[in-house]
Design an enzyme around this catalytic site. Structure first.
Site, short mmCIF file in Angstrom:
data_model
loop_
_atom_site.label_atom_id
_atom_site.label_comp_id
_atom_site.label_asym_id
_atom_site.label_seq_id
_atom_site.Cartn_x
_atom_site.Cartn_y
_atom_site.Cartn_z
N SER A 254 6.89 94.17 64.51
CA SER A 254 7.94 95.21 64.56
C SER A 254 8.23 95.64 66.01
CB SER A 254 7.53 96.42 63.72
OG SER A 254 6.28 96.92 64.13
N HIS A 255 7.46 95.15 66.99
CA HIS A 255 7.67 95.59 68.37
C HIS A 255 7.76 94.43 69.35
CE1 HIS A 255 6.89 99.29 66.29
NE2 HIS A 255 7.56 99.86 67.26
N ASP B 208 8.42 98.88 60.94
CA ASP B 208 7.88 98.18 59.76
C ASP B 208 8.66 98.54 58.50
OD1 ASP B 208 5.78 96.57 60.88
OD2 ASP B 208 4.75 98.44 61.34
P1 NDP Z 1 -0.58 99.75 61.30
O1 NDP Z 1 -0.67 100.77 60.24
O2 NDP Z 1 -0.20 98.38 60.92
O3 NDP Z 1 -1.99 99.64 62.08
C1 NDP Z 1 -2.54 100.76 62.71
C2 NDP Z 1 -3.89 100.42 63.26
O4 NDP Z 1 -4.83 100.28 62.21
C3 NDP Z 1 -3.94 99.11 64.05
O5 NDP Z 1 -4.71 99.30 65.20
C4 NDP Z 1 -4.61 98.15 63.07
O6 NDP Z 1 -5.35 97.12 63.73
C5 NDP Z 1 -5.55 99.07 62.33
N1 NDP Z 1 -5.87 98.58 61.01
C6 NDP Z 1 -5.01 98.14 60.05
N2 NDP Z 1 -5.70 97.80 58.95
C7 NDP Z 1 -7.00 98.00 59.21
C8 NDP Z 1 -8.20 97.84 58.47
N3 NDP Z 1 -8.20 97.39 57.22
N4 NDP Z 1 -9.36 98.15 59.06
C9 NDP Z 1 -9.39 98.62 60.33
N5 NDP Z 1 -8.30 98.80 61.08
C10 NDP Z 1 -7.12 98.50 60.53
O7 NDP Z 1 0.39 100.23 62.49
P2 NDP Z 1 1.62 101.23 62.47
O8 NDP Z 1 2.60 100.80 61.45
O9 NDP Z 1 1.14 102.64 62.40
O10 NDP Z 1 2.20 100.98 63.95
C11 NDP Z 1 2.66 99.69 64.30
C12 NDP Z 1 3.06 99.65 65.75
O11 NDP Z 1 4.22 100.42 65.96
C13 NDP Z 1 2.04 100.15 66.76
O12 NDP Z 1 1.81 99.11 67.68
C14 NDP Z 1 2.71 101.33 67.44
O13 NDP Z 1 2.42 101.48 68.81
C15 NDP Z 1 4.16 100.96 67.27
N6 NDP Z 1 5.02 102.15 67.37
C16 NDP Z 1 5.69 102.40 68.52
C17 NDP Z 1 6.46 103.53 68.63
C18 NDP Z 1 7.17 103.88 69.91
O14 NDP Z 1 7.74 104.96 69.99
N7 NDP Z 1 7.12 103.06 70.94
C19 NDP Z 1 6.63 104.47 67.52
C20 NDP Z 1 5.85 104.12 66.37
C21 NDP Z 1 5.08 102.99 66.29
P3 NDP Z 1 -4.80 95.59 63.75
O15 NDP Z 1 -3.60 95.60 64.66
O16 NDP Z 1 -5.93 94.80 64.21
O17 NDP Z 1 -4.39 95.28 62.32
O1 PYC Z 2 8.64 101.72 64.83
O2 PYC Z 2 8.79 103.89 64.59
C1 PYC Z 2 8.91 102.87 65.25
C2 PYC Z 2 9.38 102.97 66.64
C3 PYC Z 2 10.04 103.98 67.24
C4 PYC Z 2 10.25 103.60 68.55
C5 PYC Z 2 9.73 102.38 68.71
N1 PYC Z 2 9.20 102.01 67.54
#
Ligand code: NDP
Ligand code: PYC
Length: 331
Positions: free
Chosen positions: A46-47, A187
């Protein structure tokens, strides 16, 4: 889903040429292409390339300066600031993180505030930069309102991610990187694109009703993860990334944004801690004993492990064909 198979260097070349074609200079294009390629390599779908159309929109509208030259200032021995000059976050980080790492290695604790940047990426590259240098890293950023604080059906928080990385000499770090929303909006959008539903509790539709349809959530609001507890962490992220940097809170970012579909202007806070200075000799073996206990429990895996396994695969990646065609059309 139809896919195109792209080698990692083809992913880099696609992102780089698209940035150059849309007004970036070499430094800005390289920083962006690097972050996009590492996201695809690690399976942060997603990024990675998914964000390139949004990056292009922000360049074309003039909101982001593809020729920005970020300026780093060491305000005190432990307080570092980067003014991104309106760039995408990765170039500002490339300028600020080495200074942050040097400061934390000298003093034990240091903080980097980034302002006048546009963050649209994952945060593990920031925290793993620090853990690769023997430091603990914590990073967070705000966005535009998408998440309803606990108790409300109205959005105010961004999806407000936070990442933490712990160094493990000779091993990949423990690193989590997570939205404080139940799910990153990227996502949710990918689930909508792929015709999938999302788990109950992810969000509400535009009328405030619970739904598992990601397309309806995209029109409504996301919920914080873990109810009021996740909501409190999302609040903390707003205060660290905006209150403590002087940059926009999510609601201010939205009020000032041109809504071109690219990331708004905002801030980021990155904190680095030296375990060698704070805990002293033996910090690593002490922590490793804890990791052994943890991973010895049935069903447990360390956060970051999925990405680090993906990283070892240097082969081509299957990328959504429509996305690749869209990006090729933007060059
Ligand atoms: P996820 O819910 O997919 O994962 C969150 C974390 O939990 C990861 O570090 C993942 O590790 C870990 N994880 C997942 N499953 C398990 C498990 N079973 N046991 C242990 N650890 C686990 O991510 P999000 O959907 O919350 O976020 C996805 C991405 O979106 C992130 O990289 C975030 O930085 C990005 N994002 C960016 C934003 C921005 O403003 N720039 C805004 C919002 C999100 P692993 O990766 O190893 O699965
Ligand atoms: O996936 O929520 C998100 C997000 C916001 C900005 C970048 N990623």
């Amino acid at each position: 889903m139809n896919t195109h198979s792209l080698a990692l260097d083809e992913i880099y070349a696609l992102a780089h040429s698209t940035m150059i074609a849309n007004g970036c200079d070499e430094d800005n294009a390289n920083a962006l292409a690097d972050i996009v390629t590492r996201a695809e390599r690690d399976g942060s779908h997603s990024h990675g390339l998914f964000r390139v159309p949004g990056y292009v929109k922000a360049l074309r509208s003039g909101k982001v300066n593809g020729k920005a030259k970020p300026v780093v200032t060491r305000k005190t021995s432990a307080a570092i600031h980067v003014d991104g000059g309106g760039c995408f976050a990765p170039l500002a980080q490339a300028v600020g993180l080495p200074v942050l790492a040097e400061a934390a290695t000298e003093t034990g604790v240091a903080a980097l505030s980034l302002t006048n940047i546009h963050h649209f990426a994952a945060l593990w590259p920031e925290t793993e930069f620090l853990s690769d240098r023997g430091l603990v890293g914590i990073a967070c950023t705000a966005y535009m309102p998408m998440v309803a604080p606990a108790g409300s059906k109205e959005k105010l928080f961004g999806t407000n991610p936070i990442s933490f990385a712990w160094p493990r000499p000779g091993k990949p770090p423990v690193c989590y990187d997570m939205a404080t929303a139940s799910m990153a909006m990227g996502d949710v959008q990918i689930a909508a694109r792929d015709g999938k539903s999302v788990p109950p509790g992810t969000g509400l539709d535009a009328d405030g009703n619970a739904t598992t349809d990601p397309a309806e959530i995209a029109k409504g609001v996301l919920l914080p993860f873990g109810g009021y507890k996740g909501s409190a962490i999302a609040l903390m992220v707003e205060l660290l990334a905006a209150g403590l940097t002087g940059e926009n809170f999510s609601y201010e970012a939205a009020e000032k944004d041109n809504h071109d579909g690219g990331p708004p202007r905002g801030g980021e806070m990155v904190i680095a801690l030296s375990p060698a200075l704070l805990a002293g000799d033996g910090w690593d073996t002490h922590a490793e004993a804890f990791m052994e206990r943890l991973t010895g429990l049935e069903g447990v895996r360390l956060p970051g492990e999925r990405r680090h396994v993906n990283r070892r695969d240097t082969g081509p990646r299957d990328i959504n064909a429509e996305l690749v065609d869209t990006i090729r059309g933007l060059g």
